[in-house]
Write an enzyme that holds these catalytic residues in place. Structure first.
Site, PDB file in Angstrom:
ATOM      1  N   ARG A   1       4.294  12.361 -33.952  1.00  0.00           N
ATOM      2  CA  ARG A   1       4.299  12.886 -32.586  1.00  0.00           C
ATOM      3  C   ARG A   1       5.671  12.979 -31.936  1.00  0.00           C
ATOM      4  O   ARG A   1       6.094  14.055 -31.606  1.00  0.00           O
ATOM      5  CB  ARG A   1       3.360  12.098 -31.674  1.00  0.00           C
ATOM      6  CG  ARG A   1       1.944  12.637 -31.717  1.00  0.00           C
ATOM      7  CD  ARG A   1       1.164  12.245 -30.492  1.00  0.00           C
ATOM      8  NE  ARG A   1      -0.020  13.084 -30.341  1.00  0.00           N
ATOM      9  CZ  ARG A   1      -0.942  12.891 -29.420  1.00  0.00           C
ATOM     10  NH1 ARG A   1      -0.818  11.904 -28.577  1.00  0.00           N
ATOM     11  NH2 ARG A   1      -1.963  13.689 -29.337  1.00  0.00           N
TER      12      ARG A   1
ATOM     13  N   ASP B   1      -5.272   9.610 -40.229  1.00  0.00           N
ATOM     14  CA  ASP B   1      -6.011  10.266 -39.150  1.00  0.00           C
ATOM     15  C   ASP B   1      -7.457   9.805 -39.188  1.00  0.00           C
ATOM     16  O   ASP B   1      -7.973   9.425 -40.242  1.00  0.00           O
ATOM     17  CB  ASP B   1      -5.943  11.788 -39.264  1.00  0.00           C
ATOM     18  CG  ASP B   1      -6.198  12.432 -37.899  1.00  0.00           C
ATOM     19  OD1 ASP B   1      -5.239  12.597 -37.130  1.00  0.00           O
ATOM     20  OD2 ASP B   1      -7.371  12.720 -37.582  1.00  0.00           O
TER      21      ASP B   1
ATOM     22  N   ARG C   1       7.834  14.981 -42.434  1.00  0.00           N
ATOM     23  CA  ARG C   1       6.707  15.911 -42.398  1.00  0.00           C
ATOM     24  C   ARG C   1       7.123  17.290 -42.922  1.00  0.00           C
ATOM     25  O   ARG C   1       6.392  17.921 -43.679  1.00  0.00           O
ATOM     26  CB  ARG C   1       6.247  15.943 -40.943  1.00  0.00           C
ATOM     27  CG  ARG C   1       5.415  17.042 -40.486  1.00  0.00           C
ATOM     28  CD  ARG C   1       3.944  16.739 -40.625  1.00  0.00           C
ATOM     29  NE  ARG C   1       3.213  17.732 -39.871  1.00  0.00           N
ATOM     30  CZ  ARG C   1       3.244  19.025 -40.153  1.00  0.00           C
ATOM     31  NH1 ARG C   1       3.953  19.465 -41.171  1.00  0.00           N
ATOM     32  NH2 ARG C   1       2.578  19.872 -39.400  1.00  0.00           N
TER      33      ARG C   1
ATOM     34  N   ARG D   1      -0.477   6.168 -31.059  1.00  0.00           N
ATOM     35  CA  ARG D   1       0.164   7.386 -31.573  1.00  0.00           C
ATOM     36  C   ARG D   1       1.690   7.259 -31.659  1.00  0.00           C
ATOM     37  O   ARG D   1       2.411   8.258 -31.537  1.00  0.00           O
ATOM     38  CB  ARG D   1      -0.226   8.621 -30.752  1.00  0.00           C
ATOM     39  CG  ARG D   1      -1.736   8.748 -30.506  1.00  0.00           C
ATOM     40  CD  ARG D   1      -2.559   8.833 -31.766  1.00  0.00           C
ATOM     41  NE  ARG D   1      -2.293   9.996 -32.570  1.00  0.00           N
ATOM     42  CZ  ARG D   1      -2.876  11.184 -32.395  1.00  0.00           C
ATOM     43  NH1 ARG D   1      -3.765  11.346 -31.452  1.00  0.00           N
ATOM     44  NH2 ARG D   1      -2.586  12.187 -33.177  1.00  0.00           N
TER      45      ARG D   1
ATOM     46  N   TYR E   1     -16.483  15.766 -33.844  1.00  0.00           N
ATOM     47  CA  TYR E   1     -15.690  16.683 -34.681  1.00  0.00           C
ATOM     48  C   TYR E   1     -16.565  17.365 -35.731  1.00  0.00           C
ATOM     49  O   TYR E   1     -16.388  18.550 -36.021  1.00  0.00           O
ATOM     50  CB  TYR E   1     -14.538  15.943 -35.363  1.00  0.00           C
ATOM     51  CG  TYR E   1     -13.368  15.744 -34.428  1.00  0.00           C
ATOM     52  CD1 TYR E   1     -12.513  16.795 -34.128  1.00  0.00           C
ATOM     53  CD2 TYR E   1     -13.140  14.513 -33.824  1.00  0.00           C
ATOM     54  CE1 TYR E   1     -11.457  16.627 -33.248  1.00  0.00           C
ATOM     55  CE2 TYR E   1     -12.085  14.334 -32.947  1.00  0.00           C
ATOM     56  CZ  TYR E   1     -11.244  15.396 -32.665  1.00  0.00           C
ATOM     57  OH  TYR E   1     -10.207  15.236 -31.790  1.00  0.00           O
TER      58      TYR E   1
HETATM   59  O1  CP3 Z   1      -1.094   5.982 -33.949  1.00  0.00           O
HETATM   60  C1  CP3 Z   1      -0.419   6.535 -34.843  1.00  0.00           C
HETATM   61  O2  CP3 Z   1       0.692   7.018 -34.613  1.00  0.00           O
HETATM   62  C2  CP3 Z   1      -0.981   6.561 -36.249  1.00  0.00           C
HETATM   63  C3  CP3 Z   1      -1.415   7.827 -36.707  1.00  0.00           C
HETATM   64  C4  CP3 Z   1      -2.578   8.546 -36.068  1.00  0.00           C
HETATM   65  C5  CP3 Z   1      -2.696   9.962 -36.149  1.00  0.00           C
HETATM   66  N1  CP3 Z   1      -3.896  10.312 -35.619  1.00  0.00           N
HETATM   67  C6  CP3 Z   1      -1.693  10.872 -36.749  1.00  0.00           C
HETATM   68  C7  CP3 Z   1      -1.670  12.297 -36.341  1.00  0.00           C
HETATM   69  C8  CP3 Z   1      -3.718   8.063 -35.400  1.00  0.00           C
HETATM   70  C9  CP3 Z   1      -4.086   6.632 -34.998  1.00  0.00           C
HETATM   71  C10 CP3 Z   1      -4.552   9.181 -35.142  1.00  0.00           C
HETATM   72  C11 CP3 Z   1      -5.878   9.061 -34.511  1.00  0.00           C
HETATM   73  C12 CP3 Z   1      -6.556  10.272 -34.009  1.00  0.00           C
HETATM   74  N2  CP3 Z   1      -6.605  11.518 -34.582  1.00  0.00           N
HETATM   75  C13 CP3 Z   1      -7.390  10.290 -32.867  1.00  0.00           C
HETATM   76  C14 CP3 Z   1      -7.721   9.082 -32.008  1.00  0.00           C
HETATM   77  C15 CP3 Z   1      -6.618   8.678 -31.123  1.00  0.00           C
HETATM   78  C16 CP3 Z   1      -6.435   9.505 -29.883  1.00  0.00           C
HETATM   79  O3  CP3 Z   1      -5.305   9.938 -29.653  1.00  0.00           O
HETATM   80  O4  CP3 Z   1      -7.415   9.659 -29.139  1.00  0.00           O
HETATM   81  C17 CP3 Z   1      -7.885  11.600 -32.731  1.00  0.00           C
HETATM   82  C18 CP3 Z   1      -8.793  12.097 -31.648  1.00  0.00           C
HETATM   83  C19 CP3 Z   1      -7.379  12.358 -33.841  1.00  0.00           C
HETATM   84  C20 CP3 Z   1      -7.677  13.782 -34.181  1.00  0.00           C
HETATM   85  C21 CP3 Z   1      -6.431  14.602 -34.217  1.00  0.00           C
HETATM   86  N3  CP3 Z   1      -5.459  14.522 -35.194  1.00  0.00           N
HETATM   87  C22 CP3 Z   1      -6.016  15.601 -33.294  1.00  0.00           C
HETATM   88  C23 CP3 Z   1      -6.784  16.005 -32.050  1.00  0.00           C
HETATM   89  C24 CP3 Z   1      -4.777  16.099 -33.733  1.00  0.00           C
HETATM   90  C25 CP3 Z   1      -3.952  17.221 -33.170  1.00  0.00           C
HETATM   91  C26 CP3 Z   1      -3.117  16.884 -32.010  1.00  0.00           C
HETATM   92  C27 CP3 Z   1      -2.462  15.502 -32.002  1.00  0.00           C
HETATM   93  O5  CP3 Z   1      -1.298  15.340 -32.378  1.00  0.00           O
HETATM   94  O6  CP3 Z   1      -3.155  14.579 -31.595  1.00  0.00           O
HETATM   95  C28 CP3 Z   1      -4.438  15.374 -34.899  1.00  0.00           C
HETATM   96  C29 CP3 Z   1      -3.194  15.561 -35.681  1.00  0.00           C
HETATM   97  C30 CP3 Z   1      -2.316  14.391 -35.881  1.00  0.00           C
HETATM   98  N4  CP3 Z   1      -2.741  13.139 -36.212  1.00  0.00           N
HETATM   99  C31 CP3 Z   1      -0.893  14.386 -35.783  1.00  0.00           C
HETATM  100  C32 CP3 Z   1      -0.478  13.092 -36.076  1.00  0.00           C
HETATM  101  C33 CP3 Z   1       0.928  12.574 -36.154  1.00  0.00           C
HETATM  102  C34 CP3 Z   1      -0.009  15.619 -35.457  1.00  0.00           C
HETATM  103  C35 CP3 Z   1      -0.044  16.623 -36.570  1.00  0.00           C
HETATM  104  C36 CP3 Z   1       1.252  16.839 -37.319  1.00  0.00           C
HETATM  105  O7  CP3 Z   1       2.154  16.000 -37.384  1.00  0.00           O
HETATM  106  O8  CP3 Z   1       1.312  17.900 -37.907  1.00  0.00           O
END
Ligand code: CP3
Length: 344
Positions: free
Chosen positions: A32, A78, A41, A28, A155
């Site tokens: 973030r 994602d 964003r 991540r 999900y």
């Molecule tokens: O690693 C990286 O930085 C690459 C990008 C990436 C995102 N999501 C961007 C994202 C990756 C590899 C993921 C994977 C992901 N997404 C997982 C598996 C990894 C883990 O952490 O267990 C899961 C479970 C998700 C589902 C998901 N997406 C959730 C639960 C959320 C909300 C909360 C959060 O930030 O995790 C997201 C949103 C998301 N995915 C964001 C980002 C940068 C934040 C939303 C935003 O910027 O508005």
């Protein structure tokens, strides 16, 4: 097209070669924590639009390489693009996370889903990978990724995150055959998707089984491992990492997968994990993400202790899960620099 990477430490370590120090990146790392990500964003409508705009994806994918100094980039996307490509769209609710307006409950719901056509439904990810590779100019490897079928399943059944995941777990007792039908459709979609990512230039791929830890071990062996195994067997051109968060009970089984790297969360002891997984795999992880809330001195101390306990070889330094959103970028840099100072 083959590129000679300037920094191929991650790939050499994944393949089990002797290295001068462990490579380092953070789950991540893109998005973030970086203000530079927020700026990109906020210039777009929302998260989903960003994910579908390859030029901007390339930009935010490379930010952590420039700003944090990590040894790899991970493509910004994602795991939930897979359900969407199968016909189950999601929304990303600010500060709350993903939400699916429709969920999967019945045989009819499953029949209504398609197997994703990677190029047609997810071609924007391939395009983002190609643009990112170009812009990276072979500085570091690019990691592709997907969710493990079981995590994607949760999900699609729950409609979002959950404290108990009881809808998904209930289905495993009430309708196991439906679970397998859905898991197989997700798996077929994921294989096509990851093959496309590798074809577009991803140098290694990671499978995130983020909710592995909610299942009883027998159910994990029945409903998750066989589908991850299918993916590992099908992806033959790049190394593979399997990260199953919370699946301490499955380490021995995961060690038998056809993959090069096993990711560990922060509850898993490196030596014990090595004994369970065997000598043939590289391990990735596993500093507690909360360690980055400590002082700089404490971050250096904790990071060195972690490196020591993995022993320097066959180890990719990382956190035990994604970096938390309110972590200071300078603290992340301290973690990265401490690893980069290490010499085997
Ligand atoms: O690693 C990286 O930085 C690459 C990008 C990436 C995102 N999501 C961007 C994202 C990756 C590899 C993921 C994977 C992901 N997404 C997982 C598996 C990894 C883990 O952490 O267990 C899961 C479970 C998700 C589902 C998901 N997406 C959730 C639960 C959320 C909300 C909360 C959060 O930030 O995790 C997201 C949103 C998301 N995915 C964001 C980002 C940068 C934040 C939303 C935003 O910027 O508005």
């Amino acid at each position: 097209m083959t590129h000679i990477l300037k920094n191929d430490l991650l790939l050499r370590t994944a393949r089990g070669e002797q290295v001068e120090r462990p490579p380092v990146w953070l789950m991540r790392q893109a998005g973030r924590i970086l203000p530079e990500y927020r700026a990109v964003r906020d210039s777009l409508r929302d998260f989903i639009e960003l994910v579908k705009t390859p030029q901007r994806v390339a930009e935010v994918t490379i930010q952590p390489v420039d700003i944090l100094g990590v040894d790899a980039a991970i493509i910004f996307s994602d795991i939930l693009v897979i359900p969407e490509a199968m016909g189950l769209p999601y929304e990303m609710v600010e500060k709350r996370g993903p939400f699916f307006p429709k969920t999967i409950q019945t045989a009819q719901d499953i029949a209504g889903l398609k197997i994703a056509d990677a190029e047609a439904d997810l071609g924007y990810v391939a395009e983002a990978i190609r643009l990112t590779k170009q812009a990276l100019a072979a500085r570091v490897p690019l990691i592709g990724f997907a969710g493990a079928p079981f995590t994607i399943f949760t999900y699609m059944v729950e409609g979002g995150g959950s404290k108990t995941f009881s809808k998904a777990r209930k289905m495993m007792y009430q309708a196991p055959e439906l679970c397998h039908l859905l898991l197989q459709k997700i798996t077929d979609s994921t294989i096509a998707y990851l093959q496309m990512q590798a074809g577009a230039g991803a140098d290694i791929i990671q499978i995130f089984d983020s909710w592995a830890g909610i299942l009883p071990p027998e159910h994990y062996s029945e409903f998750s491992v066989p589908y991850i195994a299918q993916i590992c067997d099908a992806i033959t051109t790049v190394p593979k990492t399997v990260f199953a968060k919370g699946a301490f009970f499955a380490r021995k089984e995961l060690g038998r997968l056809n993959c090069e790297v096993i990711g560990l969360d922060w509850t898993m002891n490196p030596q014990e994990s090595r004994a369970l997984v065997g000598e043939q795999k590289t391990l990735q992880g596993n500093l507690d993400p909360c360690a980055l809330y400590g002082s700089y001195d404490s971050i250096r101390k904790e990071t060195r202790a972690m490196l020591q306990s993995f022993g320097g070889q066959r180890h990719i330094a990382n956190l035990g899960h994604g970096v938390y959103p309110d972590t200071e970028p300078d603290k992340v840099r301290c973690f990265v620099e401490t690893v980069k100072e290490w010499r085997n």
